[in-house]
Design a protein around this motif. Structure first.
Motif, mmCIF file in Angstrom:
data_model
loop_
_atom_site.group_PDB
_atom_site.id
_atom_site.type_symbol
_atom_site.label_atom_id
_atom_site.label_comp_id
_atom_site.label_asym_id
_atom_site.label_seq_id
_atom_site.Cartn_x
_atom_site.Cartn_y
_atom_site.Cartn_z
ATOM 1 N N GLY A 1 0.832 -1.195 0.000
ATOM 2 C CA GLY A 1 0.000 0.000 0.000
ATOM 3 C C GLY A 1 0.867 1.244 0.000
ATOM 4 O O GLY A 1 1.671 1.447 0.922
ATOM 5 N N THR B 1 1.300 9.483 0.164
ATOM 6 C CA THR B 1 0.646 10.169 -0.954
ATOM 7 C C THR B 1 1.174 11.576 -1.179
ATOM 8 O O THR B 1 0.847 12.191 -2.195
ATOM 9 C CB THR B 1 -0.869 10.245 -0.689
ATOM 10 O OG1 THR B 1 -1.092 10.949 0.530
ATOM 11 C CG2 THR B 1 -1.475 8.858 -0.587
ATOM 12 N N THR C 1 5.729 6.838 -4.171
ATOM 13 C CA THR C 1 4.785 5.928 -4.832
ATOM 14 C C THR C 1 5.442 5.245 -6.018
ATOM 15 O O THR C 1 5.299 4.029 -6.216
ATOM 16 C CB THR C 1 3.536 6.695 -5.291
ATOM 17 O OG1 THR C 1 2.898 7.277 -4.146
ATOM 18 C CG2 THR C 1 2.555 5.771 -6.001
ATOM 19 N N THR D 1 -2.531 2.158 -4.774
ATOM 20 C CA THR D 1 -2.158 3.569 -4.714
ATOM 21 C C THR D 1 -3.397 4.442 -4.551
ATOM 22 O O THR D 1 -4.523 3.994 -4.747
ATOM 23 C CB THR D 1 -1.403 3.981 -5.992
ATOM 24 O OG1 THR D 1 -2.274 3.805 -7.120
ATOM 25 C CG2 THR D 1 -0.148 3.142 -6.186
ATOM 26 N N GLY D 2 -3.177 5.688 -4.202
ATOM 27 C CA GLY D 2 -4.255 6.665 -4.085
ATOM 28 C C GLY D 2 -3.946 7.900 -4.908
ATOM 29 O O GLY D 2 -2.948 7.958 -5.632
ATOM 30 N N VAL E 1 -5.847 5.169 1.765
ATOM 31 C CA VAL E 1 -5.037 4.178 1.054
ATOM 32 C C VAL E 1 -4.801 2.953 1.927
ATOM 33 O O VAL E 1 -4.870 1.809 1.464
ATOM 34 C CB VAL E 1 -3.705 4.803 0.608
ATOM 35 C CG1 VAL E 1 -2.805 3.753 -0.045
ATOM 36 C CG2 VAL E 1 -3.940 5.952 -0.345
ATOM 37 N N THR F 1 -6.021 -0.802 1.049
ATOM 38 C CA THR F 1 -5.021 -1.865 0.943
ATOM 39 C C THR F 1 -5.433 -3.088 1.755
ATOM 40 O O THR F 1 -5.330 -4.227 1.285
ATOM 41 C CB THR F 1 -3.652 -1.351 1.412
ATOM 42 O OG1 THR F 1 -3.277 -0.202 0.637
ATOM 43 C CG2 THR F 1 -2.594 -2.416 1.276
#
Length: 430
Positions: free
Chosen positions: A260, A264, A270, A286-287, A296, A300
């Motif tokens: 996860g 962010t 990421t 991902t977010g 997120v 996850t």
């Protein structure tokens, strides 16, 4: 034939003189002769065979006995020996048949080699495990090497203790730990040979590290559902790399891993985690950039449960320990993770950069105030002289040290072993 024509002409003249009756009579007499004449002309000349009269007795004998065959008359021309048609015929002139153009040679077809005959692919030899002593050389020189220079040929007295105190305080052990070790030397080696100080410090450090050796009872498979690991740490501590190495380790054990990307606020984090996911072969949730890290983390865990994953590792935003709002956000992530799995997170690892020395102790102190840290990861021990901070962390927090990072390779994230670590710091014991 000329006579017959003359007679016919005379008859015609006579019939003309003597009247019609005689003409008819003459025509009737001459008609058969005319018919015979025309038949002979159509059929050609005819030979008349005169049959020989035979008696009945002769005919019977002829039928009963075969007639002898008359000998053949000798040929007038000497006959040549009979030859076959092929031999007697004159030899035909040799006809050269056209030679067809030579066909191009067919390409050589390599017959497939049976699998048993194929050479076995070269098996890459496993990389030799680098000794921890080699990776901790700089820390060992900073602590034990300097210690040897102080103790050489001396007795333990007040001057030596002052020098030893200065050494311990500058070895990134932390103030409390340095005082504790100095007290052990005073009580066990005062007045003795300086070589005794070496052994006293060695055993005192080992006792502190032995208390934080990680227990192996907890781990994937010890709870229902996926084993959830939450990873914390400041930016630059090696947090994301540690997650990738952990994922590679679990995947190598045959476990299904889900990652996860909870950091962010930093796009590079990421992307780096996605690279590790591709390398290891595991999915990364991902977010949106700048989105809620707790969302997120929640997604996850949901995905890990739905996919039946064995391990779920959640990254978090790197934060400075002095940023209170960011630190308090960790509490929210903890609550979100436990919605679907009451015991989640099962592990909360704090990643610390050994290069920061005593600052790592400050980070650990503030992180433990907002999150329940279950294990420590000390990274970059191979490139620093400040590795002694691990002794100060063990002495002050007594939090299990799960892993130590001593290189860039996946295999360089090693389980912490107190005896191995002390032997690497004090190599002369071997």
């Amino acid at each position: 034939m000329n006579g017959f024509t003359s007679i016919l002409e005379s008859a015609v003249i006579w019939s003309m003189e003597n009247g019609l009756f005689f003409a008819v009579l003459i025509a009737a007499a001459l008609l058969p002769m005319l018919l015979l004449f025309f038949l002979e002309r159509l059929s050609g000349p005819r030979q008349l065979d005169v049959p020989r009269e035979e008696s009945e007795a002769e005919a019977a004998v002829e039928l009963a006995e075969p007639r002898p065959v008359a000998a053949e008359a000798p040929p007038l021309v000497e006959t040549l020996p009979v030859e076959t048609a092929a031999e007697s015929a004159p030899p035909a002139p040799a006809v050269e048949e056209p030679i067809p153009p030579a066909a191009p040679p067919a390409p050589a077809v390599e017959e497939p080699i049976p699998p048993a005959a194929l050479p076995a692919p070269p098996v890459e030899a496993p990389k030799p495990r680098v000794r921890l002593r080699d990776r901790l050389a700089r820390t060992s020189e900073n602590l034990v090497g300097r210690l040897g220079g102080i103790l050489s040929g001396r007795k333990v007295d007040a001057d030596l203790l002052d020098e030893l105190e200065a050494l311990l305080f500058t070895a990134d052990l932390g103030v409390a730990t340095a005082e504790s070790l100095l007290d052990a030397v005073r009580s066990k080696a005062s007045g003795a040979d300086a070589s005794v100080v070496h052994e006293v410090l060695r055993e005192a450090m080992y006792e502190k590290l032995r208390r934080v050796e990680s227990e192996t009872s907890s781990g994937p498979g010890s709870s229902d559902g996926p084993h959830v690991i939450l990873v914390l740490g400041v930016n630059g501590s090696g947090k994301t790399t540690t997650i990738g190495k952990l994922a590679a380790r679990y995947a190598g054990e045959g476990k299904q891993v889900l990652l996860g990307a909870g950091d962010t606020f930093r796009a590079a984090a990421t992307e780096q985690l996605q690279v590790w996911g591709e390398r290891v072969g595991c999915e990364v949730i991902t977010g949106k950039p700048g989105g809620d890290p707790a969302a997120v983390a929640f997604d996850t865990v949901k995905a890990a449960i739905a996919r039946g994953a064995d391990v779920c590792i959640v990254d978090t935003a790197g934060r400075l320990q002095t940023k209170k709002p960011l630190m308090e956000e960790l509490g929210k992530i903890h609550r979100v993770l436990s919605r679907d799995l009451p015991d989640a997170p099962h592990e909360c690892l704090l990643v610390l950069d050994s290069n920061t020395g005593q600052n790592a102790i400050s980070q650990a102190r503030l992180f433990t105030e907002v999150a329940k840290i279950t294990g420590l990861v000390l990274t970059k021990l191979d490139g620093t002289a400040k590795g002694g901070v691990i002794v100060g962390l063990a002495d002050e927090f007594e939090i299990p040290v799960r892993y130590v990072g001593v290189g860039e390779g996946v295999e360089d994230l090693r389980d912490f072993d107190a005896r191995e670590f002390i032997d690497a710091l004090f190599p002369e014991r071997d």
